[in-house]
Every structure is written in C-alpha cells, then in structure tokens.
Scaffold this motif. Structure first.
Motif, PDB file in Angstrom:
ATOM      1  N   LYS A 175     -55.975  57.649  46.313  1.00 30.83           N
ATOM      2  CA  LYS A 175     -55.081  58.814  46.174  1.00 30.83           C
ATOM      3  C   LYS A 175     -54.997  59.325  44.743  1.00 30.83           C
ATOM      4  CE  LYS A 175     -52.090  57.184  49.861  1.00 30.83           C
ATOM      5  NZ  LYS A 175     -51.071  56.152  50.052  1.00 30.83           N
ATOM      6  N   GLU A 176     -55.377  58.484  43.787  1.00 29.02           N
ATOM      7  CA  GLU A 176     -55.141  58.802  42.381  1.00 29.02           C
ATOM      8  C   GLU A 176     -56.337  59.414  41.660  1.00 29.02           C
ATOM      9  OE1 GLU A 176     -52.319  55.459  40.625  1.00 29.02           O
ATOM     10  OE2 GLU A 176     -53.902  54.564  41.863  1.00 29.02           O
ATOM     11  N   ASN A 177     -57.459  59.559  42.361  1.00 26.94           N
ATOM     12  CA  ASN A 177     -58.672  60.026  41.687  1.00 26.94           C
ATOM     13  C   ASN A 177     -59.535  60.781  42.694  1.00 26.94           C
ATOM     14  OD1 ASN A 177     -61.660  59.650  40.933  1.00 26.94           O
ATOM     15  ND2 ASN A 177     -60.611  59.108  39.027  1.00 26.94           N
ATOM     16  N   ARG A 178     -60.019  61.942  42.307  1.00 25.32           N
ATOM     17  CA  ARG A 178     -60.774  62.785  43.248  1.00 25.32           C
ATOM     18  C   ARG A 178     -62.063  62.130  43.743  1.00 25.32           C
ATOM     19  NH1 ARG A 178     -62.113  67.899  40.154  1.00 25.32           N
ATOM     20  NH2 ARG A 178     -63.558  68.100  41.898  1.00 25.32           N
ATOM     21  N   ALA A 179     -62.736  61.410  42.852  1.00 22.15           N
ATOM     22  CA  ALA A 179     -63.989  60.757  43.274  1.00 22.15           C
ATOM     23  C   ALA A 179     -63.688  59.662  44.296  1.00 22.15           C
ATOM     24  CB  ALA A 179     -64.716  60.177  42.066  1.00 22.15           C
ATOM     25  N   LEU A 180     -62.660  58.865  44.026  1.00 22.94           N
ATOM     26  CA  LEU A 180     -62.304  57.786  44.955  1.00 22.94           C
ATOM     27  C   LEU A 180     -61.783  58.354  46.270  1.00 22.94           C
ATOM     28  CD1 LEU A 180     -60.542  55.273  42.515  1.00 22.94           C
ATOM     29  CD2 LEU A 180     -62.917  55.255  43.306  1.00 22.94           C
ATOM     30  N   GLU A 181     -61.077  59.469  46.172  1.00 25.21           N
ATOM     31  CA  GLU A 181     -60.580  60.106  47.403  1.00 25.21           C
ATOM     32  C   GLU A 181     -61.757  60.575  48.269  1.00 25.21           C
ATOM     33  OE1 GLU A 181     -58.495  63.810  47.125  1.00 25.21           O
ATOM     34  OE2 GLU A 181     -57.123  63.233  48.744  1.00 25.21           O
ATOM     35  N   ALA A 182     -62.764  61.139  47.625  1.00 23.64           N
ATOM     36  CA  ALA A 182     -63.966  61.552  48.369  1.00 23.64           C
ATOM     37  C   ALA A 182     -64.597  60.337  49.057  1.00 23.64           C
ATOM     38  CB  ALA A 182     -64.962  62.226  47.430  1.00 23.64           C
ATOM     39  N   SER A 187     -66.290  45.672  35.949  1.00 27.25           N
ATOM     40  CA  SER A 187     -66.270  45.387  37.391  1.00 27.25           C
ATOM     41  C   SER A 187     -65.046  45.970  38.094  1.00 27.25           C
ATOM     42  CB  SER A 187     -66.358  43.884  37.637  1.00 27.25           C
ATOM     43  OG  SER A 187     -65.264  43.243  37.018  1.00 27.25           O
ATOM     44  N   THR A 188     -63.995  46.232  37.355  1.00 22.32           N
ATOM     45  CA  THR A 188     -62.817  46.898  37.940  1.00 22.32           C
ATOM     46  C   THR A 188     -63.221  48.222  38.607  1.00 22.32           C
ATOM     47  OG1 THR A 188     -62.061  46.512  35.680  1.00 22.32           O
ATOM     48  CG2 THR A 188     -60.367  47.053  37.341  1.00 22.32           C
ATOM     49  N   VAL A 189     -64.133  48.927  37.991  1.00 26.52           N
ATOM     50  CA  VAL A 189     -64.523  50.242  38.505  1.00 26.52           C
ATOM     51  C   VAL A 189     -65.271  50.108  39.836  1.00 26.52           C
ATOM     52  CG1 VAL A 189     -65.887  52.324  38.068  1.00 26.52           C
ATOM     53  CG2 VAL A 189     -64.536  51.303  36.223  1.00 26.52           C
ATOM     54  N   ALA A 190     -66.240  49.182  39.887  1.00 29.02           N
ATOM     55  CA  ALA A 190     -66.956  48.975  41.156  1.00 29.02           C
ATOM     56  C   ALA A 190     -65.978  48.537  42.239  1.00 29.02           C
ATOM     57  CB  ALA A 190     -68.074  47.950  40.980  1.00 29.02           C
ATOM     58  N   ALA A 191     -64.989  47.717  41.867  1.00 26.57           N
ATOM     59  CA  ALA A 191     -63.975  47.272  42.843  1.00 26.57           C
ATOM     60  C   ALA A 191     -63.171  48.471  43.336  1.00 26.57           C
ATOM     61  CB  ALA A 191     -63.069  46.217  42.232  1.00 26.57           C
ATOM     62  N   ASN A 192     -62.814  49.375  42.433  1.00 31.61           N
ATOM     63  CA  ASN A 192     -62.097  50.587  42.862  1.00 31.61           C
ATOM     64  C   ASN A 192     -62.944  51.401  43.831  1.00 31.61           C
ATOM     65  OD1 ASN A 192     -59.755  50.134  41.345  1.00 31.61           O
ATOM     66  ND2 ASN A 192     -60.570  51.191  39.537  1.00 31.61           N
ATOM     67  N   TYR A 193     -64.219  51.523  43.530  1.00 34.32           N
ATOM     68  CA  TYR A 193     -65.102  52.276  44.429  1.00 34.32           C
ATOM     69  C   TYR A 193     -65.198  51.601  45.789  1.00 34.32           C
ATOM     70  CZ  TYR A 193     -66.818  56.000  41.388  1.00 34.32           C
ATOM     71  OH  TYR A 193     -66.906  57.140  40.618  1.00 34.32           O
ATOM     72  N   ARG A 194     -65.502  50.302  45.786  1.00 30.24           N
ATOM     73  CA  ARG A 194     -65.791  49.715  47.103  1.00 30.24           C
ATOM     74  C   ARG A 194     -64.553  49.575  47.964  1.00 30.24           C
ATOM     75  NH1 ARG A 194     -66.475  44.986  43.934  1.00 30.24           N
ATOM     76  NH2 ARG A 194     -65.475  43.157  44.835  1.00 30.24           N
ATOM     77  N   THR A 195     -63.394  49.401  47.350  1.00 25.95           N
ATOM     78  CA  THR A 195     -62.186  49.348  48.172  1.00 25.95           C
ATOM     79  C   THR A 195     -61.801  50.748  48.667  1.00 25.95           C
ATOM     80  OG1 THR A 195     -60.795  49.415  46.211  1.00 25.95           O
ATOM     81  CG2 THR A 195     -61.291  47.252  47.105  1.00 25.95           C
ATOM     82  N   ALA A 196     -62.317  51.782  48.012  1.00 21.39           N
ATOM     83  CA  ALA A 196     -62.027  53.152  48.467  1.00 21.39           C
ATOM     84  C   ALA A 196     -62.768  53.505  49.764  1.00 21.39           C
ATOM     85  CB  ALA A 196     -62.399  54.156  47.381  1.00 21.39           C
ATOM     86  N   PHE A 197     -63.932  52.893  49.979  1.00 19.55           N
ATOM     87  CA  PHE A 197     -64.774  53.270  51.133  1.00 19.55           C
ATOM     88  C   PHE A 197     -64.264  52.667  52.446  1.00 19.55           C
ATOM     89  CE2 PHE A 197     -68.027  54.172  47.839  1.00 19.55           C
ATOM     90  CZ  PHE A 197     -68.445  55.411  48.277  1.00 19.55           C
TER      91      PHE A 197
END
Lengths: 245, 245
Positions: free
Chosen positions: B161-168, B189-199
């Motif tokens: 909800k907090e970032n347009r890329a993650l929301e996509a 690695s925090t960033v990859a974790a944010n990405y993969r939990t977003a999907f």
C-alpha cells in the motif's frame, strides 16, 4: 538400489505412533513426512520411496487419531499431534546427527510443520496446501472445530504477527516450497498467500499451483504433478548444496 | 539455429532509443530486457541470445541517459525511462500479437518492469536485484536522488500500500522469478523481501539468492549462476505451458 524399509513404533509420552523409515545407503539428509487430517502415512509412502532414492532417509508416520488410533480421532488435539511431530522429528535427528531434518507436510501436516520450526532446527520446508487455524483452542479436539468459523478465517488476509504458524514462517531461514491446488475449496488461495508472504527471511522460496487440482489431489494426474514439482525442487536444491559443500 | 539479430531505433516521443531484436523462427513468446541504471543493453545481449534460442523474440535496448544518450544521464527522470520501457514493450507487442511480452529487468530496470504491469498486460516477470524508490520525485532527475535517504528507505519493511511499484506487484497475476545477490550493498535483502511479499496473487513465485554475489554480479561465476537460474525457470515454465496449451 532400493532403500531399506523398516516399520517403527515411535514413543510419544505413554502413547506410540506407527511409522516407517526408508533408509538409503550413504544418505545426504533426512526428510520427515507429515500427513493431513483424515489421512495417514499411506498418502506419503510412494513419495518417501522416491525421495529416499535421492539419498534422503525418510520417515512417514500416522498422526494420533488416525489409522491404528482412529478411535481417538474425535479426541485428538493439535497439542497431541504436535507432540507426535516432535517425537518423529527426534527419531530422524538421532538417525543422522550432522544434518537437521527437512519437513514435507500436507494440509494440517503443513501447518504442524511450520510450528515445528519454532521449536526445532528444520533444514527446509515443503508445504502442500498448508491449512491455517486460529491460535485459540490449541488443546480442543481438532474434530470439534466450527467449520463455518474456520472457513471464514481462511478467507482473511492475515499477517505474521496475528498467527503463531505464520509468525514461525516469518522467522524461518531455510528453503521453502509451497504448492497449492488451484480448485481447493478446503484451503482457499488466501491461505497459501498468507503463508508465502509470511516467509520474508527464507533462503529460497518456490510457490507453485497445480492447475485444476482439488485439495486432496484426488486425480492421479494431480498426484503426478505434485511429485514432479517435488522432484524438480529436490534436484535443484541438491545441485546447489552439492556445489556449495 | 542462431536467431536473427536486428538493430532498431525505437521512437519515444521526439527521442529515439537504440535497441536490438533477437528473432528466432516459430517464436513461442516475447521477452523484453530492461537494464539497470549506469548500465546498457550490453549487459543483456548474451542472455537475450540464450532466451531467443528457447523460442522467445527478445528485445534489449538502452534506457535514455545511457550509452549513446549518456550526455543526458544527469537529466533523465523515471518518467523518461518509463516512456522508454512502454515504447519498447509496444515494439514487441506488435511483433507477436497473440502473446503479451514478459519482462526481464535488473535493478532499476526491475523497478520499471513492475510499474509497467500496472499499465500494460505483462505475461511474466523476472526481477534481478530489483531496486526500490520513494514514489515522490518521479519527474526529478534520477541521478540527483539523495543517496543517504535512498539507502535508509531500502532498509525499511514496506507494504504494497505504501509504494506504487509494490502495489503493482500485489495485483500481478503472472509468473514471477526474483533473484537477489547475497552480498548486495546497493539493494539490500530487505528490498527483495518487500518485493516478494508483495506478490500475493502471482500464479507462481520463485525466489532465489546467488551466494556471495554483489549487486552487479561482477564475477563470471555469479553471472553464470544467474543465467542458470534463468534457464531453469524458463524450462520449467515452458514445460508447464506446453502441456496446458
């Protein structure tokens, strides 16, 4: 060479649960199979033989309240079955001391597998259609759960902070394979999504969906699909581990 | 058979970006490569040839501000580069109308790839060390970003909800491969974790970590590791799609 198979009785306090060990020569690791509710180790035998042929000592067993102890089916609690899983884990732990077991759990067995990771070192996790339950009622008979309430709970987006099993997943740092059934009416896709978004620290994560499949993989083609996914995953993980070591 | 290679100039408004099309005969799909910041299509050429040999029409190209347009490096914005990606996507879209392109993006290119999914149908996503940025400053020159602030942002646990890329990402329903570098000091690695939990809705999700690797995969062995992961993933996805169709 065909792995040696041995029937074992695993002590759990004053009880015993029936298990089978599949022991290849020169094992590279160990794998514990945990079956689902209303099932038995019979569902795991073929796959245990296959995984044993890849060099893993495998253990399948009947959860309390199932198969030979099915007269206790209506009394068995999650606490009872968690003690079964811990006891089975400890059997494998002794068989091969240099490498903690990995766990392959289906449905209720997948749920118990995730909880085990907060009590024991677990090398990797395979979760097929992992079920999810409220934390409350841990010592209530599992067969007595309110199905309507459970169905509603499984539709919710739940964070790792809100459920003990998901919290355990959020701390897990090994390799993870999650397999869901596309047409699962028992464990809907919300649940698999809750699980896979919980694994924020996993060393690797593989999520696959078996097209058209139901919860129990009631058609042979779906069983085959699952076996193929499992074997592919084992081959990849093995190739990586062999290179590193 | 070696795929045909053709240099193309892709119009983006009044600008042009340089690209290369790798066209095998009897293509089964298309793949768009998006390189990282401070890189160029050169980083993608070898892999594009490989993926083309699996039957995918591939397109690599230079983002505005790079290679031939490097004199605009300090002026290029995310908006500029997003327009580049859309224009490149549309080239592939026309080349093979029956199947939307998949995207293979590295770092900044991975970030742009995820944003593309909210504007265009994208069949699948491969994200290597995908970078993450604050939503604000979209039309500011990318080279002017405050590095300290960016590093701090990349340490945070950020929800979809907090970032347009993650929301996509949270809306994306195709197959996803995410590859992180174990020793990445640019994209932790925090960033990859944010990405993969977003999907949470992905049809499949594969997360892999390249042991010891840095952000740029500066050693040949790490480049090989990435190529192997990519090829394995393509083989598995292809096998599945061929059976279904």
């Amino acid at each position: 060479m065909t792995p040696k198979e041995e029937v074992v009785a695993i002590p759990v306090g004053i009880r015993r649960v029936a298990g089978t060990i599949f022991a290849p020569e020169n094992a590279v690791g160990t794998a514990l199979f945990v079956h689902g509710w209303n099932s038995s180790q019979a569902e795991d035998i073929d796959r245990a033989r296959t995984i044993a042929s890849f060099g893993y000592i495998c253990l399948t067993f009947d959860l309390y309240g199932h198969n030979a102890t099915s007269k206790f089916h209506s009394a068995a609690t999650r606490e009872d079955n968690m003690l079964d899983v811990i006891a089975a884990y400890e059997v494998l732990e002794k068989v091969k001391k240099d490498s903690p077991p990995g766990i392959i759990g289906a449905s209720y067995g997948g749920y118990l597998a995730t909880l085990l990771t907060s009590r024991k070192p677990v090398r990797w996790l395979v979760l097929r259609a992992p079920a999810l339950y409220r934390d409350s009622g841990w010592q209530m008979p599992k067969a007595s759960f309110d199905r309507t309430d459970l169905n509603a709970y499984r539709q919710l987006v739940i964070s790792a902070k809100e459920n003990r099993a998901l919290e355990a997943c959020s701390r897990f740092q090994g390799d993870v394979l999650i397999v869901e059934s596309e047409c699962d009416t028992i464990v809907p896709s919300t649940v698999a999504a809750n699980y896979r978004t919980a694994f924020a620290q996993a060393a690797s994560l593989t999520f696959r969906r078996i097209e058209s499949a139901d919860h129990a993989l009631s058609k042979p083609v779906w069983q085959d699909d699952y076996s193929k996914l499992l074997i592919n995953w084992f081959k990849e993980m093995n190739a990586r581990d062999l290179r590193i070591s």
